[in-house]
Design a protein around this motif. Structure first.
Motif, PDB file in Angstrom:
ATOM      1  N   ILE A  75      -3.609  -2.979  -1.113  1.00 11.51           N
ATOM      2  CA  ILE A  75      -3.701  -3.590   0.221  1.00 11.51           C
ATOM      3  C   ILE A  75      -4.656  -4.777   0.193  1.00 11.51           C
ATOM      4  O   ILE A  75      -4.353  -5.849   0.728  1.00 11.51           O
ATOM      5  N   GLU A  76      -5.811  -4.605  -0.425  1.00 10.65           N
ATOM      6  CA  GLU A  76      -6.802  -5.678  -0.468  1.00 10.65           C
ATOM      7  C   GLU A  76      -6.266  -6.909  -1.196  1.00 10.65           C
ATOM      8  O   GLU A  76      -6.452  -8.044  -0.724  1.00 10.65           O
ATOM      9  N   PHE A  77      -5.613  -6.716  -2.329  1.00 15.77           N
ATOM     10  CA  PHE A  77      -5.072  -7.859  -3.069  1.00 15.77           C
ATOM     11  C   PHE A  77      -3.942  -8.543  -2.305  1.00 15.77           C
ATOM     12  O   PHE A  77      -3.834  -9.772  -2.296  1.00 15.77           O
ATOM     13  N   MET A  78      -3.106  -7.750  -1.646  1.00 13.56           N
ATOM     14  CA  MET A  78      -2.004  -8.348  -0.887  1.00 13.56           C
ATOM     15  C   MET A  78      -2.525  -9.102   0.342  1.00 13.56           C
ATOM     16  O   MET A  78      -2.027 -10.174   0.678  1.00 13.56           O
ATOM     17  N   GLU A  79      -3.536  -8.562   0.994  1.00 14.68           N
ATOM     18  CA  GLU A  79      -4.127  -9.261   2.142  1.00 14.68           C
ATOM     19  C   GLU A  79      -4.816 -10.546   1.700  1.00 14.68           C
ATOM     20  O   GLU A  79      -4.768 -11.557   2.404  1.00 14.68           O
ATOM     21  N   HIS A  80      -5.458 -10.507   0.548  1.00 15.45           N
ATOM     22  CA  HIS A  80      -6.105 -11.720   0.021  1.00 15.45           C
ATOM     23  C   HIS A  80      -5.061 -12.788  -0.294  1.00 15.45           C
ATOM     24  O   HIS A  80      -5.254 -13.966   0.005  1.00 15.45           O
ATOM     25  N   ALA A  81      -3.959 -12.369  -0.882  1.00 19.04           N
ATOM     26  CA  ALA A  81      -2.873 -13.316  -1.176  1.00 19.04           C
ATOM     27  C   ALA A  81      -2.336 -13.919   0.118  1.00 19.04           C
ATOM     28  O   ALA A  81      -2.096 -15.132   0.199  1.00 19.04           O
ATOM     29  N   ASP A  82      -2.178 -13.084   1.143  1.00 19.97           N
ATOM     30  CA  ASP A  82      -1.680 -13.578   2.421  1.00 19.97           C
ATOM     31  C   ASP A  82      -2.648 -14.588   3.040  1.00 19.97           C
ATOM     32  O   ASP A  82      -2.224 -15.615   3.576  1.00 19.97           O
ATOM     33  N   LYS A  83      -3.934 -14.321   2.952  1.00 18.15           N
ATOM     34  CA  LYS A  83      -4.940 -15.263   3.463  1.00 18.15           C
ATOM     35  C   LYS A  83      -4.854 -16.592   2.719  1.00 18.15           C
ATOM     36  O   LYS A  83      -4.996 -17.659   3.317  1.00 18.15           O
TER      37      LYS A  83
END
Length: 91
Positions: A35-43
């Motif tokens: 979740i953290e890596f995917m949210e960072h990618a989205d940001k």
């Protein structure tokens, strides 16, 4: 604003980490890390002007993040991971 290619490479690296973490079905899925890596990618997607293709890939990534709780069993996990890898490769 940083160079667009730098940001794209950062997104690709985050997605690589997601694929690495989620692709090994012999280990428990580290959902919080994913979740953290995917949210960072989205940001990071939000930091650059996106083409239509990139907008579509971002939307697909957001949908995959929403689907994460629905992963049941190794087959659905591998399909989900493959979808993340496909987005990474299309970038």
């Amino acid at each position: 604003m940083r160079d667009k290619q730098f940001i794209i490479n950062s997104i690709k690296m985050d997605l690589h980490r997601v694929v690495t973490a989620s692709g090994d079905i012999n280990k428990e899925l580290p959902k919080q890390s994913v979740i953290e890596f995917m949210e960072h990618a989205d940001k990071d997607f939000g930091k650059i002007d996106l083409t239509r293709k990139e907008q579509s890939l971002r939307l697909q990534l957001q949908n995959l993040l929403k689907d994460l709780p629905n992963i049941k069993g190794p087959l659905s996990r591998l399909r989900w991971t493959e979808d993340v890898m496909t987005i990474r490769c299309r970038l």
